[in-house]
Design a protein around this motif. Structure first.
Motif, short mmCIF file in Angstrom:
data_model
loop_
_atom_site.label_atom_id
_atom_site.label_comp_id
_atom_site.label_asym_id
_atom_site.label_seq_id
_atom_site.Cartn_x
_atom_site.Cartn_y
_atom_site.Cartn_z
N GLY A 81 38.38 -35.30 -19.74
CA GLY A 81 38.27 -35.74 -18.35
C GLY A 81 39.37 -35.16 -17.47
N THR A 82 39.72 -33.90 -17.72
CA THR A 82 40.81 -33.27 -16.96
C THR A 82 40.34 -31.97 -16.31
OG1 THR A 82 41.54 -32.10 -18.95
CG2 THR A 82 42.61 -34.20 -18.45
N GLU A 83 41.04 -31.61 -15.24
CA GLU A 83 40.77 -30.32 -14.57
C GLU A 83 41.56 -29.24 -15.28
OE1 GLU A 83 41.59 -30.16 -10.31
OE2 GLU A 83 42.31 -28.10 -10.64
N LEU A 84 40.91 -28.09 -15.57
CA LEU A 84 41.57 -26.98 -16.25
C LEU A 84 42.01 -25.89 -15.29
CD1 LEU A 84 39.19 -26.67 -19.34
CD2 LEU A 84 41.45 -27.74 -19.25
N THR A 85 41.23 -25.62 -14.26
CA THR A 85 41.63 -24.66 -13.25
C THR A 85 40.74 -24.84 -12.03
OG1 THR A 85 42.16 -22.32 -12.84
CG2 THR A 85 40.08 -22.78 -13.94
N ARG A 86 41.17 -24.29 -10.92
CA ARG A 86 40.34 -24.31 -9.70
C ARG A 86 40.61 -23.04 -8.89
NH1 ARG A 86 44.47 -27.95 -6.83
NH2 ARG A 86 43.84 -29.57 -8.26
N GLN A 87 39.61 -22.57 -8.20
CA GLN A 87 39.74 -21.40 -7.33
C GLN A 87 38.90 -21.65 -6.09
OE1 GLN A 87 41.14 -18.08 -7.84
NE2 GLN A 87 42.33 -18.93 -9.51
N GLY A 88 39.28 -21.03 -4.98
CA GLY A 88 38.47 -21.10 -3.76
C GLY A 88 38.45 -19.76 -3.07
N PHE A 89 37.33 -19.43 -2.41
CA PHE A 89 37.18 -18.10 -1.81
C PHE A 89 36.52 -18.20 -0.44
CE2 PHE A 89 36.72 -17.90 -6.40
CZ PHE A 89 37.82 -17.13 -6.72
N ASP A 90 37.05 -17.46 0.49
CA ASP A 90 36.46 -17.32 1.82
C ASP A 90 35.89 -15.92 1.90
OD1 ASP A 90 35.88 -17.78 4.58
OD2 ASP A 90 37.66 -16.58 5.06
N VAL A 91 34.56 -15.80 1.99
CA VAL A 91 33.92 -14.47 1.91
C VAL A 91 32.93 -14.29 3.05
CG1 VAL A 91 34.13 -14.38 -0.59
CG2 VAL A 91 32.07 -15.32 0.42
N GLY A 92 32.66 -13.03 3.37
CA GLY A 92 31.59 -12.73 4.29
C GLY A 92 30.26 -13.05 3.64
N PRO A 93 29.21 -13.22 4.43
CA PRO A 93 27.91 -13.63 3.85
C PRO A 93 27.37 -12.65 2.81
CG PRO A 93 27.68 -12.96 6.14
CD PRO A 93 29.14 -13.09 5.89
N SER A 94 27.64 -11.37 2.99
CA SER A 94 27.12 -10.39 2.03
C SER A 94 27.89 -10.36 0.72
CB SER A 94 27.11 -8.99 2.66
OG SER A 94 28.42 -8.64 3.04
#
Length: 454
Positions: free
Chosen positions: A146-159
């Motif tokens: 029940g733990t988080e191992l990693t996280r990532q986030g990305f801001d991308v153009g639609p294509s």
């Protein structure tokens, strides 16, 4: 959606296309580096099971890439395909798996997911921003703990929504395997069609999974041995324009090509140096072929090998200090290693048969090659000193290996027996397992894997 050429120009002009963003935090687990992992040295395929439900969206919004609700499912599908293709995981979903609510992405219902008998869980979200841009969050959880191992986030153009999916898969793969990423990368190769004695060979580029395929030349001239530069902006290759074989450099942003080596009768087998400043190639003069290097912007070639015999197929070590090449100076094609200035040449292959098309691993620890003997062509690896030789494939016509950016996977081409001339692009893991065909619109040969994209 913008035309393909304009999109490529945008990608080149703004290297950080898949810009990382910080997803909202949840209370950090006490020991994030513990928990699940997979063994990448096992010769059998691993079977770590990962649940990958569709990614929910805060509001269904129409974007140039499609509705964010549909994109949430498509991104999950790409992540699942990447992890499945690695041979290390058994993804489940998004079909048949409950889509979590947005509020559950950062607070999973572990009691529910434990009932699904999976070991890991990937959840995320898709959100539309200004100008059609997309924000994609990606979280990996250990279901049992029940733990988080990693996280990532990305801001991308639609294509670039597929790139966000590949980067999410890369984060999961890296966290669980300890290996470097490779899913967000591209491959150049020779697209082929037509009868064997009149093959049309075109320069083509695609994502490592075969998506976003694009032809770069029209097939009026045969092209061979394309290689991407370390910055992914150029491709060095051989072309028979005007029925005269010569080396060219193709600029991906402009779509223009220029002749690299002039006033020679035959030049072939180009390969960039790790810093992109030099290109190794083979030049034939007075019937003798030797390895040369030339500035990637052009100039006067510098000869690195000499003497009778055919020396070709040069490939730099990742630190740029050594070069592996093939030579028949001993009577048969064998592999040799020399310093970058051509000094201290030493033979390293002594197994039965002939050796060709050597390429140095980006990790520096191995050299891959084509071994010919016993009526077939096979892909193998050995250390730079010639030890630990291991054959990875056992088909009739496997040639031309190229390493993934993390040095973990090899791409090559497999020719069919008979007179058809057909060939397909394949990949295989360093363990010799998980051989699979890479989908291409037409036949394909001579793939060259580019670096991880920025």
């Amino acid at each position: 959606m913008k035309p393909a050429l304009s999109l490529v120009a945008l990608l080149i002009a703004t290297p950080v296309v898949a810009q990382e963003v910080t997803p909202p935090a949840i209370p950090a687990p006490a020991q994030q580096e513990e928990g699940l992992s997979v063994d990448v040295t096992d010769t059998a395929s691993a079977d770590l099971t990962i649940l990958i439900p569709a990614m929910p969206t805060t509001q269904a919004v129409q974007t140039p890439a499609g509705n964010t609700e549909a994109l949430g499912r498509q991104i999950a599908e790409v992540i699942a395909a990447d992890l499945r293709n690695s041979g290390l995981f058994k993804p489940i979903g998004p079909n048949g798996v409950r889509t979590p609510a947005v509020g559950q992405v950062r607070a999973p219902d572990f009691a529910y997911w434990r009932g699904a008998t999976a070991q890991a869980l990937v959840q995320g979200y898709v959100q539309a921003g200004g100008g059609g841009r997309l924000t994609v969050g990606c979280y990996l959880y250990d279901v049992a703990l029940g733990t988080e191992l990693t996280r990532q986030g990305f801001d991308v153009g639609p294509s670039d929504w597929r790139r966000a999916a590949h980067k999410c898969a890369d984060a999961i793969y890296t966290r669980l395997s300890g290996e470097g990423p490779y899913f967000d990368s591209r491959v150049v190769y020779v697209s082929e069609t037509g009868p064997k004695n009149r093959r049309i060979k075109r320069l083509a580029i695609m994502d490592q999974d075969g998506a976003n395929h694009r032809f770069l030349t029209n097939g009026q001239s045969i092209v061979l041995t394309p290689r991407l530069s370390p910055d992914e902006r150029r491709i060095a290759y051989m072309s028979y324009q005007g029925d005269k074989p010569a080396l060219y450099v193709y600029d991906l942003a402009s779509g223009r090509q220029r002749l690299l080596v002039t006033n020679v009768s035959l030049a072939f087998a180009p390969r960039f140096s790790p810093d992109g400043r030099w290109i190794l190639f083979t030049m034939s003069t007075a019937g003798n072929a030797d390895v040369y290097r030339i500035s990637s912007t052009g100039g006067s070639p510098q000869q690195l090998t000499s003497g009778p015999g055919i020396d070709t197929g040069g490939s730099y070590s990742p630190d740029g200090r050594r070069i592996v090449f093939e030579s028949d100076r001993s009577g048969t094609q064998q592999l040799y290693v020399m310093n970058a200035d051509g000094s201290n040449q030493q033979r390293i292959s002594f197994g039965g048969g002939r050796y060709a098309t050597p390429v140095w691993s980006p990790r520096g620890d191995l050299i891959a090659f084509t071994r010919m003997g016993g009526g077939g062509f096979r892909i193998g690896v050995m250390t730079p000193s010639g030890g630990g030789e291991k054959l990875l494939t056992n088909a009739w016509g496997d040639e031309g290996p190229s390493f993934s950016p993390n040095g973990r996977v090899l791409m090559f081409y497999r020719g069919a027996q008979g007179r058809s001339g057909k060939a397909d692009v394949w990949s295989v893991d360093l363990t010799g397992t998980n051989a699979r065909r890479i989908p291409t619109p037409l036949d394909g040969s001579d793939p060259a894997w580019g670096p991880l994209r920025p």
